[in-house]
Design a protein around this motif. Structure first.
Motif, short mmCIF file in Angstrom:
data_model
loop_
_atom_site.label_atom_id
_atom_site.label_comp_id
_atom_site.label_asym_id
_atom_site.label_seq_id
_atom_site.Cartn_x
_atom_site.Cartn_y
_atom_site.Cartn_z
N ASP A 90 -3.76 -3.97 -0.46
CA ASP A 90 -2.96 -3.05 0.37
C ASP A 90 -1.27 -3.25 0.06
O ASP A 90 -0.42 -3.30 0.91
CB ASP A 90 -3.28 -3.64 1.86
CG ASP A 90 -2.93 -5.11 2.23
OD1 ASP A 90 -2.39 -5.84 1.09
OD2 ASP A 90 -3.55 -5.52 3.00
N ASN A 91 -0.79 -4.73 -0.85
CA ASN A 91 0.67 -4.37 -1.06
C ASN A 91 0.18 -4.57 -2.96
O ASN A 91 -0.50 -4.53 -3.26
CB ASN A 91 1.01 -5.73 -0.90
CG ASN A 91 0.62 -6.44 -0.62
OD1 ASN A 91 -0.48 -7.11 -1.96
ND2 ASN A 91 0.86 -7.33 0.31
N PRO A 108 8.03 -3.19 3.32
CA PRO A 108 8.50 -4.80 2.18
C PRO A 108 8.37 -5.19 1.75
O PRO A 108 8.81 -5.89 0.56
CB PRO A 108 9.91 -5.48 3.64
CG PRO A 108 9.08 -5.44 5.01
CD PRO A 108 8.35 -3.76 4.65
N GLU A 109 7.05 -5.82 1.96
CA GLU A 109 6.35 -6.61 1.02
C GLU A 109 6.26 -6.17 -0.33
O GLU A 109 6.52 -6.50 -1.75
CB GLU A 109 4.88 -6.60 1.53
CG GLU A 109 4.85 -7.66 2.78
CD GLU A 109 3.41 -7.98 3.18
OE1 GLU A 109 2.50 -7.13 2.38
OE2 GLU A 109 3.18 -8.91 4.16
N LEU A 113 3.08 1.94 -7.13
CA LEU A 113 3.12 2.72 -5.52
C LEU A 113 2.73 3.86 -5.66
O LEU A 113 2.04 4.46 -4.82
CB LEU A 113 3.90 2.87 -5.14
CG LEU A 113 4.35 1.54 -4.08
CD1 LEU A 113 6.07 0.61 -3.43
CD2 LEU A 113 3.70 0.36 -3.53
N TRP A 114 3.43 5.17 -6.63
CA TRP A 114 2.66 6.29 -6.37
C TRP A 114 1.25 6.28 -7.34
O TRP A 114 1.04 7.86 -6.49
CB TRP A 114 3.98 7.25 -6.73
CG TRP A 114 5.10 7.27 -6.25
CD1 TRP A 114 6.36 6.80 -5.76
CD2 TRP A 114 5.38 8.01 -4.90
NE1 TRP A 114 7.10 7.33 -4.85
CE2 TRP A 114 6.22 7.50 -4.00
CE3 TRP A 114 4.09 8.88 -4.13
CZ2 TRP A 114 6.90 8.41 -2.98
CZ3 TRP A 114 4.84 10.16 -3.11
CH2 TRP A 114 5.99 9.67 -2.49
N ARG A 115 1.53 5.92 -7.79
CA ARG A 115 -0.27 6.59 -9.07
C ARG A 115 -1.13 5.92 -7.66
O ARG A 115 -2.19 6.50 -8.55
CB ARG A 115 0.58 5.76 -10.10
CG ARG A 115 -0.89 5.55 -11.13
CD ARG A 115 -0.74 4.91 -12.43
NE ARG A 115 -1.87 5.92 -13.82
CZ ARG A 115 -1.69 6.29 -14.63
NH1 ARG A 115 -0.64 6.39 -15.36
NH2 ARG A 115 -2.51 6.48 -15.85
N TYR A 116 -1.49 4.64 -7.86
CA TYR A 116 -2.02 4.14 -7.54
C TYR A 116 -2.87 4.14 -6.08
O TYR A 116 -2.12 4.62 -4.89
CB TYR A 116 -2.36 2.82 -7.81
CG TYR A 116 -2.36 2.26 -9.07
CD1 TYR A 116 -4.02 2.60 -10.08
CD2 TYR A 116 -1.54 2.27 -10.01
CE1 TYR A 116 -4.13 2.18 -11.17
CE2 TYR A 116 -1.77 2.40 -11.67
CZ TYR A 116 -2.75 1.82 -12.11
OH TYR A 116 -3.39 2.34 -13.68
N ASP A 117 -3.99 4.22 -5.54
CA ASP A 117 -4.52 4.27 -4.27
C ASP A 117 -4.67 2.94 -3.58
O ASP A 117 -4.97 1.72 -4.66
CB ASP A 117 -5.75 5.08 -4.03
CG ASP A 117 -5.78 6.34 -4.47
OD1 ASP A 117 -4.78 7.17 -4.04
OD2 ASP A 117 -6.72 7.31 -4.82
#
Length: 410
Positions: A200-201, A175-176, A159-163
């Protein structure tokens, strides 16, 4: 398919996977009027963990070991059931277990709601499914073993590394993203300007060769093992299960062992009518329990390769070998880019393809003996002929992409 972690789940892997029929009928209303559906009375924590062209995937947030696929495509869903069961049998063959210490995994089919029980099932349980279409229609539903999520530490790092296609804040709050499977796109060199890498998830998060090299999910050793598992698994699907593999999906998920402890799909599923009630596997349970997280948590910190979604695949007969090989070539070249690039010419990418090809042919030689017995020694040449035609077709497609080759149909 994935699951969240729960510290209060049952320590019995079978809890919640199937209820005793008599016990279930004493606790339900409409469903108790028919012997074709067995369910837990209050599955209030069902949650969507994936969507595809053939159906929507649900599981219980109480760390269930079962997932539920629902959809309207009766023939596609039944095809998914019977070919998933066929491939599961092939991969679970004792001889295959003896040959391969680690191999590709496929979810086990756990049951389905029979046609004549469908109206009653949805009358009782539609309200527990988050999407409204389940309340307005009566889609088909079947249960299969759950592929566990990638562990939470890895999810946070992703989540922090990728766009993503949404804002960072929206992604972190979604929450997904408690559920994460990774699609290993070994045929893609990099994420740059690649539509398949937009997300997007974390449900089916794409990973390219560059991602595997810069963000090791487990270790560089596992990457090599994953490539071999994909190659050997594809060979078993082709030459032992005799399935073309059209549009199948490969994913990396957490490790789990419950799939190996309760798998029993009957042999005549191939010849039975869609969503029939004549087989012992026609009952499903909306499970809300799973193994104790303390006893299994270490398994979620490592990854494992799975294959799923056989709704568009077909059985293959080798009575006409050239036609069968052509179908296999069409399936691998029309799929998403999971497999290494046959057009690689140098460096690590060439070695990746060579390793994949070598593992595939080695496995095909071992598992195709039944074809040799039926068709003679000429059958031993078919796997290599398939690989040669795959490489040739990949070259033609590359030329066409570059504007140098155009192939017109009849």
């Amino acid at each position: 398919m994935a699951q969240v972690e729960n510290e209060h789940a049952s320590d019995n892997p079978r809890d919640g996977l199937r209820t005793n029929a008599a016990h279930a009928t004493s606790e339900t209303t409409h469903a108790s009027e028919t012997p074709h559906t067995s369910v837990v009375p209050d599955p209030t924590d069902l949650r969507i963990i994936g969507r595809g062209t053939c159906g929507t995937i649900y599981t219980s947030t109480s760390r269930s070991t079962v997932a539920y696929k629902i959809g309207r495509d009766r023939d596609g869903l039944w095809n998914d059931i019977r070919l998933t069961a066929r491939v599961h049998r092939a991969l679970s063959d004792p001889d295959v277990d003896e040959w391969f210490a680690s191999k590709l995994q496929v979810p086990a089919i756990k049951g389905w709601v029979a046609d004549e029980a469908k109206e009653c099932f949805w009358a009782d349980y539609a309200r527990f499914f988050p999407e409204s279409h389940a309340r307005e229609t009566t889609p088909f539903v079947f249960a299969l073993s759950l592929i566990p999520t990638i562990d939470s530490e890895t999810r946070q790092a992703l989540l922090w590394r990728y766009d993503f296609t949404t804002s960072r804040g929206a992604v972190l709050a979604n929450p997904e993203n408690d559920f994460c499977l990774i699609r290993p796109y070994l045929g893609l060199a990099t994420r740059e300007d690649e539509p398949l890498c937009r997300s997007d998830n974390l449900w089916n998060f794409p990973f390219t060769r560059e991602d595997f090299r810069s963000f090791p999910l487990d270790s560089s050793w596992y990457f090599k093992q994953m490539v071999e598992e994909m190659a050997t698994g594809l060979a078993i699907i082709h030459w032992h299960a005799h399935v073309d593999g059209m549009d199948i999906e490969f994913v990396l998920g957490g490790r789990a062992d419950w799939d190996e402890t309760h798998t029993d799909i009957v042999d005549d599923i191939d010849t039975s009518g869609p969503f029939c009630s004549s087989l012992p596997q026609h009952e499903i349970t909306l499970a809300t329990h799973a193994p104790d997280s303390d006893s299994l948590s270490h398994r979620y910190r490592r990854v494992r390769l799975y294959v799923l979604d056989f709704d568009k695949a077909s059985p293959v007969s080798f009575d006409q070998p050239e036609a069968a090989i052509e179908r296999l070539v069409t399936a691998v070249t029309c799929n998403d880019p999971y497999f290494p690039d046959p057009n690689a010419t140098s460096g690590d990418d060439l070695k990746l393809w060579q390793d994949f090809r070598r593992a595939y042919l080695r496995t095909a030689k071992w598992v195709s003996e039944s074809l040799v017995e039926k068709h003679g020694k000429r059958a031993r040449k078919w796997p290599a002929r398939f690989m040669d035609q795959w490489e040739r077709k990949a070259g033609q497609l590359l030329e066409g992409k570059n504007g140098e080759f155009i192939e017109f149909g009849d």
